[in-house]
Write an enzyme that holds these catalytic residues in place. Structure first.
Site, PDB file in Angstrom:
ATOM      1  N   TYR A 144      26.211  22.354  91.623  1.00 27.27           N
ATOM      2  CA  TYR A 144      26.893  21.104  90.243  1.00 27.27           C
ATOM      3  C   TYR A 144      26.907  20.451  90.231  1.00 27.27           C
ATOM      4  CZ  TYR A 144      30.488  21.381  86.475  1.00 27.27           C
ATOM      5  OH  TYR A 144      31.155  21.514  85.109  1.00 27.27           O
ATOM      6  N   VAL A 186      42.696  23.158  89.000  1.00 27.57           N
ATOM      7  CA  VAL A 186      44.197  22.988  88.573  1.00 27.57           C
ATOM      8  C   VAL A 186      44.784  23.441  87.545  1.00 27.57           C
ATOM      9  CG1 VAL A 186      44.329  20.651  87.464  1.00 27.57           C
ATOM     10  CG2 VAL A 186      45.451  20.371  89.036  1.00 27.57           C
ATOM     11  N   ASN A 189      45.840  26.888  88.212  1.00 29.78           N
ATOM     12  CA  ASN A 189      46.859  27.318  89.304  1.00 29.78           C
ATOM     13  C   ASN A 189      48.271  26.646  89.294  1.00 29.78           C
ATOM     14  OD1 ASN A 189      44.187  28.242  90.504  1.00 29.78           O
ATOM     15  ND2 ASN A 189      44.670  26.926  92.140  1.00 29.78           N
ATOM     16  N   GLY A 204      45.364  17.784  99.479  1.00 28.92           N
ATOM     17  CA  GLY A 204      45.904  16.189  99.689  1.00 28.92           C
ATOM     18  C   GLY A 204      47.108  15.820  99.364  1.00 28.92           C
ATOM     19  N   ASP A 205      47.300  14.640  99.170  1.00 31.02           N
ATOM     20  CA  ASP A 205      48.985  14.271  98.589  1.00 31.02           C
ATOM     21  C   ASP A 205      49.650  14.157  97.859  1.00 31.02           C
ATOM     22  OD1 ASP A 205      47.691  11.818  97.658  1.00 31.02           O
ATOM     23  OD2 ASP A 205      48.088  10.462  99.368  1.00 31.02           O
ATOM     24  N   GLN A 208      45.027  12.348  94.194  1.00 34.58           N
ATOM     25  CA  GLN A 208      43.928  11.445  93.159  1.00 34.58           C
ATOM     26  C   GLN A 208      44.704  11.912  91.623  1.00 34.58           C
ATOM     27  OE1 GLN A 208      45.404  14.122  94.859  1.00 34.58           O
ATOM     28  NE2 GLN A 208      44.336  15.984  94.661  1.00 34.58           N
ATOM     29  N   ASP A 271      36.241  15.614  97.024  1.00 39.37           N
ATOM     30  CA  ASP A 271      37.093  15.694  95.903  1.00 39.37           C
ATOM     31  C   ASP A 271      37.375  14.618  95.336  1.00 39.37           C
ATOM     32  OD1 ASP A 271      39.794  18.196  94.713  1.00 39.37           O
ATOM     33  OD2 ASP A 271      39.773  16.128  94.857  1.00 39.37           O
TER      34      ASP A 271
HETATM   35  P1  NAD Z   1      34.095  29.095  82.054  1.00 40.24           P
HETATM   36  O1  NAD Z   1      33.449  28.911  83.313  1.00 40.24           O
HETATM   37  O2  NAD Z   1      35.155  29.547  81.430  1.00 40.24           O
HETATM   38  O3  NAD Z   1      32.319  29.262  80.740  1.00 40.24           O
HETATM   39  C1  NAD Z   1      31.459  29.660  81.331  1.00 40.24           C
HETATM   40  C2  NAD Z   1      30.705  30.832  81.207  1.00 40.24           C
HETATM   41  O4  NAD Z   1      29.482  30.486  81.432  1.00 40.24           O
HETATM   42  C3  NAD Z   1      31.665  31.884  81.525  1.00 40.24           C
HETATM   43  O5  NAD Z   1      31.814  32.661  80.479  1.00 40.24           O
HETATM   44  C4  NAD Z   1      30.278  32.440  82.277  1.00 40.24           C
HETATM   45  O6  NAD Z   1      29.924  34.235  82.238  1.00 40.24           O
HETATM   46  C5  NAD Z   1      28.657  31.935  82.210  1.00 40.24           C
HETATM   47  N1  NAD Z   1      28.003  31.864  82.487  1.00 40.24           N
HETATM   48  C6  NAD Z   1      27.439  30.993  84.040  1.00 40.24           C
HETATM   49  N2  NAD Z   1      26.761  31.277  84.369  1.00 40.24           N
HETATM   50  C7  NAD Z   1      26.517  32.290  83.044  1.00 40.24           C
HETATM   51  C8  NAD Z   1      24.554  32.543  83.095  1.00 40.24           C
HETATM   52  N3  NAD Z   1      23.676  32.362  84.257  1.00 40.24           N
HETATM   53  N4  NAD Z   1      24.103  32.561  82.191  1.00 40.24           N
HETATM   54  C9  NAD Z   1      24.680  33.633  81.495  1.00 40.24           C
HETATM   55  N5  NAD Z   1      26.367  32.554  81.085  1.00 40.24           N
HETATM   56  C10 NAD Z   1      26.432  32.511  82.463  1.00 40.24           C
HETATM   57  O7  NAD Z   1      33.447  27.070  82.289  1.00 40.24           O
HETATM   58  P2  NAD Z   1      34.173  26.181  80.915  1.00 40.24           P
HETATM   59  O8  NAD Z   1      35.624  24.858  81.618  1.00 40.24           O
HETATM   60  O9  NAD Z   1      34.396  27.419  79.651  1.00 40.24           O
HETATM   61  O10 NAD Z   1      33.049  25.266  80.794  1.00 40.24           O
HETATM   62  C11 NAD Z   1      31.763  25.265  80.103  1.00 40.24           C
HETATM   63  C12 NAD Z   1      31.065  24.040  80.272  1.00 40.24           C
HETATM   64  O11 NAD Z   1      31.358  23.376  80.290  1.00 40.24           O
HETATM   65  C13 NAD Z   1      30.276  24.783  81.650  1.00 40.24           C
HETATM   66  O12 NAD Z   1      28.454  24.134  81.642  1.00 40.24           O
HETATM   67  C14 NAD Z   1      30.568  23.708  82.647  1.00 40.24           C
HETATM   68  O13 NAD Z   1      30.147  22.803  83.345  1.00 40.24           O
HETATM   69  C15 NAD Z   1      31.341  22.738  81.455  1.00 40.24           C
HETATM   70  N6  NAD Z   1      32.330  21.360  81.968  1.00 40.24           N
HETATM   71  C16 NAD Z   1      33.843  22.172  82.111  1.00 40.24           C
HETATM   72  C17 NAD Z   1      34.325  20.910  82.243  1.00 40.24           C
HETATM   73  C18 NAD Z   1      35.763  21.685  81.657  1.00 40.24           C
HETATM   74  O14 NAD Z   1      36.556  20.411  82.181  1.00 40.24           O
HETATM   75  N7  NAD Z   1      36.042  22.821  80.698  1.00 40.24           N
HETATM   76  C19 NAD Z   1      34.079  20.539  82.450  1.00 40.24           C
HETATM   77  C20 NAD Z   1      33.123  19.263  82.453  1.00 40.24           C
HETATM   78  C21 NAD Z   1      32.168  20.122  82.138  1.00 40.24           C
HETATM   79  N1  UDP Z   2      44.195  21.118  92.950  1.00 42.39           N
HETATM   80  C1  UDP Z   2      45.276  21.266  93.646  1.00 42.39           C
HETATM   81  N2  UDP Z   2      45.836  22.246  93.428  1.00 42.39           N
HETATM   82  C2  UDP Z   2      45.089  22.976  93.489  1.00 42.39           C
HETATM   83  C3  UDP Z   2      43.898  22.909  92.108  1.00 42.39           C
HETATM   84  C4  UDP Z   2      43.722  22.065  92.594  1.00 42.39           C
HETATM   85  O1  UDP Z   2      45.968  19.742  93.794  1.00 42.39           O
HETATM   86  O2  UDP Z   2      45.684  24.276  93.126  1.00 42.39           O
HETATM   87  C5  UDP Z   2      43.541  19.298  92.644  1.00 42.39           C
HETATM   88  C6  UDP Z   2      41.959  19.549  93.214  1.00 42.39           C
HETATM   89  O3  UDP Z   2      41.958  19.137  94.103  1.00 42.39           O
HETATM   90  C7  UDP Z   2      41.394  17.911  92.813  1.00 42.39           C
HETATM   91  C8  UDP Z   2      41.905  18.316  90.908  1.00 42.39           C
HETATM   92  O4  UDP Z   2      43.125  18.939  91.056  1.00 42.39           O
HETATM   93  O5  UDP Z   2      41.966  16.978  92.939  1.00 42.39           O
HETATM   94  C9  UDP Z   2      41.549  18.806  89.984  1.00 42.39           C
HETATM   95  O6  UDP Z   2      41.115  19.901  90.021  1.00 42.39           O
HETATM   96  P1  UDP Z   2      39.871  20.707  89.613  1.00 42.39           P
HETATM   97  O7  UDP Z   2      39.395  21.903  90.469  1.00 42.39           O
HETATM   98  O8  UDP Z   2      41.182  21.521  88.428  1.00 42.39           O
HETATM   99  O9  UDP Z   2      38.818  20.117  88.645  1.00 42.39           O
HETATM  100  P2  UDP Z   2      38.014  19.214  89.670  1.00 42.39           P
HETATM  101  O10 UDP Z   2      38.372  17.880  88.467  1.00 42.39           O
HETATM  102  O11 UDP Z   2      38.533  18.327  90.571  1.00 42.39           O
HETATM  103  O12 UDP Z   2      36.305  19.661  89.356  1.00 42.39           O
END
Ligand code: NAD
Ligand code: UDP
Length: 328
Positions: A144, A186, A189, A204-205, A208, A271
């Site tokens: 990723y 997180v 969950n 972890g603890d 983070q 992480d």
């Molecule tokens: P999400 O998993 O809910 O949405 C991603 C969508 O992309 C899904 O609908 C999935 O089916 C689709 N998808 C995945 N691979 C694909 C492919 N090869 N072709 C077509 N569709 C595909 O996640 P999200 O939280 O909505 O994230 C959306 C975007 O924002 C992602 O690119 C993610 O990396 C970025 N982003 C999100 C967060 C966040 O906290 N939500 C943080 C950083 C970056």
């Molecule tokens: N995390 C946790 N319990 C869970 C899921 C996530 O303690 O059931 C922690 C994870 O280890 C990380 C933070 O929560 O430190 C955020 O995790 P998330 O998967 O939401 O996103 P990240 O920022 O790590 O991509």
């Protein structure tokens, strides 16, 4: 009125973005392969004549006529993107090349959804856009993190080589309604574990930190970035208020009035210990900053998951870590 493609439009962020664009009068094409996206996220948009859905994987080329492209397609939950890491890399490389090629042919502007993960486990705090990051290129998160870094490089090189009009936003942890309950992140969950009276799994603890941005704020920031003419970015979009994971768990339980126990499990590899955006650039360029406080955002998100449960929607379970299992 513009014609806009949203890839990943059935996902958590994408579905809110499609809704906002439709509300302001644009024509929206949602392209999604439904790997982590859900039809229920976009069901309410289906009757709108300005909304189209195409089941398609961006790893393959597609021919459409659009003026703007928001490229969000990519699983975002660590458990989901590690489920098939090679596919995750293809989505951020081949998939992004296809979307940049489409933008080039249509002379469209493309906004790429990058991530705070490009900073890895950061040694600079808070993270500014000029920080190059601290990423393990071989670890379980690398599919990723490195994928998203290549995607940024592709955007920049299409811009430099073909004068393509690109925008790069680096999104920090965002939460809210429509994140799949079995997503594995997180917020999903903790809230769903509490709703099921199961123990809250702290990895972890819990010391983070993350900085949690409510989805409405994030979508506003993305749209402002797309619609400004001054900079291609990158621009951090996120909430600069840092919270530890243990504090988050306690706040969720307090709001829900839940007495479920906290259990501590091994921290997944690599992480990040801390994460917090410096949003000076977003403030200056976009006149943007988050407005929704964590407590209010949690109340909205909890209400969404509670309703989903009451509606007897399927909350798939594979242990308490969700559909994809626990990240490595
Ligand atoms: P999400 O998993 O809910 O949405 C991603 C969508 O992309 C899904 O609908 C999935 O089916 C689709 N998808 C995945 N691979 C694909 C492919 N090869 N072709 C077509 N569709 C595909 O996640 P999200 O939280 O909505 O994230 C959306 C975007 O924002 C992602 O690119 C993610 O990396 C970025 N982003 C999100 C967060 C966040 O906290 N939500 C943080 C950083 C970056
Ligand atoms: N995390 C946790 N319990 C869970 C899921 C996530 O303690 O059931 C922690 C994870 O280890 C990380 C933070 O929560 O430190 C955020 O995790 P998330 O998967 O939401 O996103 P990240 O920022 O790590 O991509």
């Amino acid at each position: 009125m513009r014609s806009i493609l949203v890839t990943g439009g059935a996902g958590f962020l994408g579905s809110h973005l499609c809704e906002r664009l439709l509300d302001r009068g644009d024509d929206v094409i949602c392209v999604d392969n439904f790997f982590s996206g859900k039809k229920r996220n976009i069901m309410h948009l289906m009757g709108n004549p300005r909304f189209e859905v195409v089941r398609h994987d961006i790893v393959r080329p597609i021919f459409l006529e659009v003026e703007q492209i928001y490229n969000l397609a990519c699983p975002a939950s660590p458990a989901a993107y590690q489920y098939n890491p090679i596919k995750t890399i293809k989505t951020s490389t081949n998939g992004v090349i296809n979307m940049l090629g489409l933008a080039k042919r249509c002379q469209a502007r493309l906004l790429h959804a990058s991530t705070s993960e490009v900073y890895g486990d950061p040694e600079v705090h808070p993270q500014t856009e000029d920080y190059w990051g601290h990423v393990n290129p071989l670890g379980p998160r690398s599919c990723y993190d490195e994928g998203k870094r290549v995607a940024e490089s592709l955007c920049m090189n299409y811009h430099l080589t073909h004068d393509l009009d690109v925008r790069i936003v680096r999104i920090f942890n965002t939460y809210g309604p429509r994140m799949a309950p079995d997503d594995g992140r997180v917020m999903a969950n903790f809230i769903n574990q509490a709703l099921r009276d199961e123990p809250i799994t702290i990895y972890g603890d819990g010391g983070q930190t993350r900085s949690f941005c409510y989805v409405d704020d994030l979508v506003e920031g993305m749209i402002r970035m797309m619609d400004q003419e001054e900079s291609i970015g990158p621009v951090n979009v996120g909430n600069p208020i840092e919270t530890s994971i243990k504090e988050l768990a306690e706040m969720i339980l307090e709001i829900m009035g839940s007495k479920t126990e906290l259990i501590f499990e091994d921290l997944p590899a690599d992480d990040p210990r801390r994460r917090c955006p410096d949003i000076t650039r977003a403030r200056q360029l976009l006149q943007w900053e988050p407005k929704v406080e964590l407590r209010q955002g949690l109340v909205n998100t909890i209400a969404y998951y509670r309703q989903l449960m009451e509606d007897n929607a399927v909350i798939r379970r594979k242990g308490s870590a969700g559909a994809w299992g626990k990240p490595q």
